[in-house]
Design a protein around this motif. Structure first.
Motif, PDB file in Angstrom:
ATOM      1  N   THR A 143      44.759  40.389  43.668  1.00  0.00           N
ATOM      2  CA  THR A 143      43.611  40.666  42.539  1.00  0.00           C
ATOM      3  C   THR A 143      44.290  41.115  41.225  1.00  0.00           C
ATOM      4  N   SER A 144      43.459  40.966  40.213  1.00  0.00           N
ATOM      5  CA  SER A 144      43.776  41.269  38.757  1.00  0.00           C
ATOM      6  C   SER A 144      42.342  41.851  38.241  1.00  0.00           C
ATOM      7  N   HIS A 145      42.491  42.367  37.033  1.00  0.00           N
ATOM      8  CA  HIS A 145      41.580  42.794  36.330  1.00  0.00           C
ATOM      9  C   HIS A 145      41.305  41.711  35.057  1.00  0.00           C
ATOM     10  N   TYR A 146      40.422  40.999  35.373  1.00  0.00           N
ATOM     11  CA  TYR A 146      39.956  39.755  34.367  1.00  0.00           C
ATOM     12  C   TYR A 146      40.890  38.727  34.742  1.00  0.00           C
ATOM     13  N   GLU A 147      41.241  37.674  33.829  1.00  0.00           N
ATOM     14  CA  GLU A 147      41.988  36.543  33.991  1.00  0.00           C
ATOM     15  C   GLU A 147      43.396  36.848  33.909  1.00  0.00           C
ATOM     16  N   PRO A 148      44.242  36.335  35.170  1.00  0.00           N
ATOM     17  CA  PRO A 148      45.862  36.640  35.092  1.00  0.00           C
ATOM     18  C   PRO A 148      46.360  35.484  34.057  1.00  0.00           C
ATOM     19  N   ALA A 207      50.699  46.747  33.802  1.00  0.00           N
ATOM     20  CA  ALA A 207      49.820  45.566  33.870  1.00  0.00           C
ATOM     21  C   ALA A 207      50.625  44.319  34.384  1.00  0.00           C
ATOM     22  N   THR A 208      51.539  44.556  35.405  1.00  0.00           N
ATOM     23  CA  THR A 208      52.338  43.843  35.922  1.00  0.00           C
ATOM     24  C   THR A 208      51.698  43.419  37.420  1.00  0.00           C
ATOM     25  N   PHE A 252      44.988  44.414  31.277  1.00  0.00           N
ATOM     26  CA  PHE A 252      44.387  45.685  31.522  1.00  0.00           C
ATOM     27  C   PHE A 252      45.623  46.370  32.116  1.00  0.00           C
ATOM     28  N   GLU A 253      45.634  47.781  31.783  1.00  0.00           N
ATOM     29  CA  GLU A 253      46.809  48.723  32.367  1.00  0.00           C
ATOM     30  C   GLU A 253      46.251  49.746  33.490  1.00  0.00           C
ATOM     31  N   GLU A 254      46.459  49.498  34.694  1.00  0.00           N
ATOM     32  CA  GLU A 254      46.085  50.567  35.624  1.00  0.00           C
ATOM     33  C   GLU A 254      47.024  51.591  35.465  1.00  0.00           C
TER      34      GLU A 254
END
Length: 232
Positions: free
Chosen positions: A154-159, A176-177, A221-223
């Motif tokens: 999974t990723s926030h928005y487009e990887p 963000a990785t 995105f920075e989790e």
């Protein structure tokens, strides 16, 4: 805003009965698993299912003592559950975009928070990033997966996938990785200038440097990760 009759809405959003691969993207943010035996999935990711399916939390000794201790000290709570049975299982994770990767005797390393599901025949292990445990809140851990079978991440928005070459290393923000080639070994760097500029607690002061040949997947995105101790 679109207006639908009930009949039109059902037609637009109903599941596709023709899909029969083990993993299918029902939507960009919802994974359909056509289950005939079992699958490993992120704890809490089930949103619906049809058929006869039972769920079991990952057993303490399911994968041996070594993995048990790694899970206990990973701090991010990325527990796994096993879904067993026959039917259609739907998984999602906070509305994040889902990407399906089909490994063909290949290896990939995934951020522990971004692993949604994988076939049970794939070999996996947890790697703790000990060097950054004191620099990042909760540290960082990753899951390496190798073999044949499907993996859903999974990723926030487009990887975005960045290619790593011997003459062109790639440097990323750990938060963000999402994933990288299984054989790459990231080096952690501390940027004093950025630390001073953003503040001591800023994630930008720590960077991951990938050298060699392969790829790195990042998200826009920075989790922020929290350890179990920081949440208490």
């Amino acid at each position: 805003m679109s207006n639908y009759s009930i009949e039109e809405f059902i037609k637009q959003t109903k599941q596709d009965e023709n899909e029969n691969s083990f993993f299918e993207l029902e939507t960009q943010r919802m994974l359909e698993v056509n289950l005939t035996d079992e699958v490993w999935a992120k704890m809490g990711s089930m949103i619906s299912y049809t058929g006869s399916i039972k769920f079991e939390r990952e057993g303490i000794l399911e994968h041996g003592l070594g993995k048990m201790f790694k899970k206990a000290f990973s701090g991010e709570g990325s527990a796994l559950m096993k879904a067993k049975g026959q039917g259609k299982l739907y998984l999602a994770d906070q509305g994040k975009k889902i990407t399906i990767l089909d490994l063909n005797n290949e290896a990939i390393t995934v951020n522990g928070n971004d692993l949604l599901a994988f076939e049970p025949g794939i070999d996996w292990d947890i790697h703790l990033m000990k060097k950054v445990a004191g620099m990042m809140s909760g540290g960082l851990f990753n899951v390496s997966l190798e073999g044949r079978g499907m993996v859903a991440i999974t990723s926030h928005y487009e990887p975005l996938t960045l290619l790593v070459t011997p003459d062109q290393p790639v440097i990323t923000d750990p938060n963000a990785t999402v994933a990288w080639s299984g054989h790459l070994q990231p080096e952690f760097l501390t940027d004093v200038t950025l630390k001073t500029f953003f503040g001591r607690g800023s994630g930008e002061s720590i960077q991951m440097k990938f050298s060699g040949e392969g790829f790195v997947i990042v998200q826009p995105f920075e989790e922020i990760y929290y350890s179990s101790s920081s949440q208490s």
